[in-house]
Design an enzyme around this catalytic site. Structure first.
Site, PDB file in Angstrom:
ATOM      1  N   CYS A 131       1.894  -6.824   5.032  1.00 17.14           N
ATOM      2  CA  CYS A 131       2.415  -5.704   5.820  1.00 17.14           C
ATOM      3  C   CYS A 131       1.373  -5.349   6.881  1.00 17.14           C
ATOM      4  O   CYS A 131       0.247  -5.854   6.880  1.00 17.14           O
ATOM      5  CB  CYS A 131       2.690  -4.505   4.917  1.00 17.14           C
ATOM      6  N   HIS A 150      -6.203   1.191   0.207  1.00 16.67           N
ATOM      7  CA  HIS A 150      -5.510   2.128  -0.683  1.00 16.67           C
ATOM      8  C   HIS A 150      -5.907   3.583  -0.455  1.00 16.67           C
ATOM      9  O   HIS A 150      -5.241   4.495  -0.943  1.00 16.67           O
ATOM     10  CB  HIS A 150      -5.805   1.762  -2.138  1.00 16.67           C
ATOM     11  N   HIS A 159      -4.063   4.264 -10.416  1.00 15.76           N
ATOM     12  CA  HIS A 159      -3.975   3.408  -9.236  1.00 15.76           C
ATOM     13  C   HIS A 159      -4.879   3.973  -8.139  1.00 15.76           C
ATOM     14  O   HIS A 159      -4.934   5.194  -7.941  1.00 15.76           O
ATOM     15  CB  HIS A 159      -2.530   3.336  -8.730  1.00 15.76           C
ATOM     16  N   GLU A 169      -4.628   4.251  -4.990  1.00 16.59           N
ATOM     17  CA  GLU A 169      -3.960   5.114  -4.026  1.00 16.59           C
ATOM     18  C   GLU A 169      -3.732   6.512  -4.593  1.00 16.59           C
ATOM     19  O   GLU A 169      -3.907   7.527  -3.895  1.00 16.59           O
ATOM     20  CB  GLU A 169      -2.621   4.513  -3.583  1.00 16.59           C
ATOM     21  N   SER A 208      -1.377  -5.494  -8.209  1.00 18.68           N
ATOM     22  CA  SER A 208      -0.719  -5.062  -6.977  1.00 18.68           C
ATOM     23  C   SER A 208       0.569  -4.326  -7.330  1.00 18.68           C
ATOM     24  O   SER A 208       1.534  -4.932  -7.796  1.00 18.68           O
ATOM     25  CB  SER A 208      -0.405  -6.278  -6.087  1.00 18.68           C
TER      26      SER A 208
END
Length: 315
Positions: free
Chosen positions: A19, A81, A131, A133, A230
């Site tokens: 991306c 992230h 995670h 993020e 991921s």
């Protein structure tokens, strides 16, 4: 005389793979190496893909867990992230030169959470515990200002009333369908809850899931190329199973594939997570070509033309 190879039709999902946020993050590390020389330090994996990390290590990147491992005289890059505010604050306290490779769409969620806190709201964040993020997003504001939920059942356990000042935000790489269910539960329980002007799940996650949904009913096996850590790659496997292809698996690359699992398959769907480079898809196709008489069809569900600029200091 060799027996003929079994036939296998390969359907390639499109969009797939890198991306714009991942592409930008990798460019930041590469440009930093060009400008500042070896080594350039990177806090955590720049993106969740071992092939990418190993490739950057070969060019001179050094991946570390925390800033304490970074010398004072070398640049450090923060991963795509995102990081808690404590990380750049620590870098500033040591006068470290740092580059922030946080995906702009993750930064958008950070700003939303800050805005809600400034407005006196408690933010309910939909995401996965641990995670990077989620850690980064929760670390934008004071502890206790963000409450994490992972499932619809978690919503039922929230301690708030309808009169409380609440908002919601979402990790950008989650399953579109699962988030929709959680949001429905939140809005049902808290009709006045505030949300973002534009949804938090990023365009790339949405598009890759849509492409997999399109392929899933038409294939009897599905391989997603991506790393087990991921989030968006793992979600693609779940989406494939939920939408018509229960025989879906995640593999980091072709060398990990269980070829016995593919015996008897007539049609193989292939996609890749947003942090998996296209070279790994090519590698899989070539590995199939050695074992099968293949035909290839690409199924494109949407065009992507998103691009994010790298920091001006690297241009």
């Amino acid at each position: 005389m060799m027996p003929p190879l079994p036939s296998l039709s390969i359907m390639l999902a499109s969009p797939r793979g890198f991306c714009a946020g991942v592409d930008r993050a990798i460019q930041i590390v590469e440009k930093a190496l060009e400008k500042h020389g070896r080594p350039v330090y990177v806090r955590h994996e720049i993106v969740h893909n071992r092939f990418v990390v190993t490739s950057l290590e070969a060019k001179g990147a050094v991946f570390v867990k925390e800033l304490d491992e970074v010398p004072n005289d070398r640049p450090v890059v923060f991963s795509a992230h995102g990081v808690p505010k404590s990380v750049p604050n620590h870098a500033k306290s040591r006068n470290l030169f740092y580059l922030d490779a946080t995906c702009p769409l993750v930064s958008k969620v950070h700003r939303e959470v800050e805005h809600h806190q400034a407005a006196g709201r408690i933010v309910i964040l939909i995401g996965h515990t641990g995670h990077p993020e989620v850690i980064g997003t929760m670390g934008q504001v004071d502890e206790g200002s963000v409450v994490l939920v992972e499932t619809v059942d978690d919503v039922a356990c929230l301690p708030f009333s309808q009169s409380d000042n609440l908002a919601h935000a979402t990790q950008t790489t989650l399953s579109v369908d699962e988030v929709a269910d959680i949001l429905a539960a939140l809005k049902s329980r808290y009709p006045n809850i505030q949300g973002p002007k534009k949804e938090d799940i990023c365009y790339a996650t949405t598009n890759r899931q849509l492409a997999v949904k399109t392929l899933a009913p038409n294939v009897d096996r599905m391989v997603i190329i991506g790393a087990p850590n991921s989030s968006n790659s793992v979600r693609l496997v779940e989406v494939a199973k939920r939408h018509g292809c229960p025989q879906a698996r995640l593999y980091p690359r072709a060398s990990h594939i269980d070829w016995e699992w593919l015996e008897g398959a007539k049609c193989l769907g292939v996609s890749a997570g947003a942090s998996a480079p296209e070279v790994l898809v090519d590698e899989l196709v070539e590995a199939c070509r050695e074992r099968f008489d293949i035909t290839i069809e690409e199924i494109r569900v949407v065009e992507e033309d998103i691009h994010f600029n790298i920091p001006k200091s690297l241009i």
